[in-house]
Write a protein that holds these residues in place. Sequence first.
Motif, PDB file in Angstrom:
ATOM      1  N   ARG A   1       0.816  -1.201   0.000  1.00 22.19           N
ATOM      2  CA  ARG A   1       0.000   0.000   0.000  1.00 22.19           C
ATOM      3  C   ARG A   1       0.854   1.257   0.000  1.00 22.19           C
ATOM      4  O   ARG A   1       0.473   2.260  -0.602  1.00 22.19           O
ATOM      5  CB  ARG A   1      -0.962  -0.026   1.186  1.00 22.19           C
ATOM      6  N   TRP A   2       1.979   1.198   0.687  1.00 22.36           N
ATOM      7  CA  TRP A   2       2.862   2.367   0.642  1.00 22.36           C
ATOM      8  C   TRP A   2       3.396   2.584  -0.774  1.00 22.36           C
ATOM      9  O   TRP A   2       3.558   3.721  -1.229  1.00 22.36           O
ATOM     10  CB  TRP A   2       4.018   2.186   1.621  1.00 22.36           C
TER      11      TRP A   2
ATOM     12  N   GLN B   1       0.740   4.223  -2.721  1.00 21.23           N
ATOM     13  CA  GLN B   1       0.666   5.629  -2.318  1.00 21.23           C
ATOM     14  C   GLN B   1       1.707   6.455  -3.068  1.00 21.23           C
ATOM     15  O   GLN B   1       1.415   7.541  -3.569  1.00 21.23           O
ATOM     16  CB  GLN B   1       0.921   5.750  -0.812  1.00 21.23           C
ATOM     17  N   ASP B   2       2.935   5.936  -3.130  1.00 20.02           N
ATOM     18  CA  ASP B   2       4.005   6.661  -3.823  1.00 20.02           C
ATOM     19  C   ASP B   2       3.697   6.823  -5.309  1.00 20.02           C
ATOM     20  O   ASP B   2       3.910   7.884  -5.891  1.00 20.02           O
ATOM     21  CB  ASP B   2       5.339   5.918  -3.653  1.00 20.02           C
TER      22      ASP B   2
ATOM     23  N   LEU C   1      -7.377   9.522  -3.067  1.00 17.50           N
ATOM     24  CA  LEU C   1      -7.061   8.094  -3.116  1.00 17.50           C
ATOM     25  C   LEU C   1      -7.614   7.457  -1.851  1.00 17.50           C
ATOM     26  O   LEU C   1      -7.404   7.963  -0.745  1.00 17.50           O
ATOM     27  CB  LEU C   1      -5.555   7.868  -3.186  1.00 17.50           C
TER      28      LEU C   1
ATOM     29  N   THR D   1      -6.665   8.009   2.065  1.00 14.86           N
ATOM     30  CA  THR D   1      -5.252   7.913   2.412  1.00 14.86           C
ATOM     31  C   THR D   1      -4.386   8.991   1.778  1.00 14.86           C
ATOM     32  O   THR D   1      -3.249   9.194   2.202  1.00 14.86           O
ATOM     33  CB  THR D   1      -4.692   6.538   2.006  1.00 14.86           C
ATOM     34  N   GLN D   2      -4.902   9.671   0.763  1.00 15.22           N
ATOM     35  CA  GLN D   2      -4.102  10.706   0.108  1.00 15.22           C
ATOM     36  C   GLN D   2      -5.032  11.682  -0.620  1.00 15.22           C
ATOM     37  O   GLN D   2      -6.040  11.259  -1.194  1.00 15.22           O
ATOM     38  CB  GLN D   2      -3.127  10.072  -0.889  1.00 15.22           C
TER      39      GLN D   2
ATOM     40  N   ALA E   1      -7.382  -0.085  -4.632  1.00 15.18           N
ATOM     41  CA  ALA E   1      -7.698   1.263  -4.159  1.00 15.18           C
ATOM     42  C   ALA E   1      -8.741   1.867  -5.092  1.00 15.18           C
ATOM     43  O   ALA E   1      -9.116   1.269  -6.104  1.00 15.18           O
ATOM     44  CB  ALA E   1      -6.438   2.131  -4.140  1.00 15.18           C
TER      45      ALA E   1
END
Length: 267
Positions: free
Chosen positions: A94-95, A98-99, A118, A129-130, A222
């Motif tokens: 998930r990280w 995210q990136d 997101l 989350t973002q 996502a």
Amino acid sequence: MSDESEMDPRNSDDDIPKADLQVVARVAAILRLFTPGQPTLRPTQAAESLRMRRSTIHRYLSSLELHGLLKKAGDGGYELGPLVDQLASLGSRRWRIQDAAGPVMDELAAATHQTAVLSMWGGSEPVITQVREDASQIVHVSVRVGATLPVESAQGLVFLAFRKDERARKRLIANLTEDQAQRTQQKLASVVAQRIAIHQRVVQGVRTVAVPILGSDGDIRATLALVGTTNSIPEDIDSGIAQALRAAGETLTGLIADVDPASPTHH
């Protein structure tokens, strides 16, 4: 191991009561019993595996359910709960998503003059989350990172529509009111066919349009969404804004194929 025995932790701390350490050790031991081959656990199985009294196991399982680490399964056993899913959301995959999403969201917000969002699954509902906002606009919709969204939101509908776990989908819909469940069921087929969802019931005067971000195995990872006023985002799945969102979603889906552990390149 008997019910009265103590599981000695490897790293002890004189400031922590031994009873507390024993509770933590027992909780960890119970959670370790869950495996891909054993996704549900009956109290009798736990008692036998850990050589603990059934009354003690029942207290632990009930407490773990109360705090979201476990939840009741249909066969009278237990399965991992929503808090475990939330913790899993901090995983490396998930990280990486995210990136990868950041630059795509920046371009999307700038091109559409809307707020790009997101969201990932948080156990029982989508979690934001973002967020990327269009800095060129004097007025824009602000969205809080960490906020949860209802299942009948645009993001929730997309998650429901593209989740491969049919049992989980039915369970989530069953938790809705009768009217909410009926509306949701009616929309899911359309969301799957059109690969986009539009919703404006969550906040008065605000409309959200969302698309799925799929992993290399076809399961949803996502959702990518645009959030704006009902005047700025048309209720039209073929509008310019909707098309820009679709294109951004396809770009992000392509990008995560390179970082998704389910990809053949990572086997």
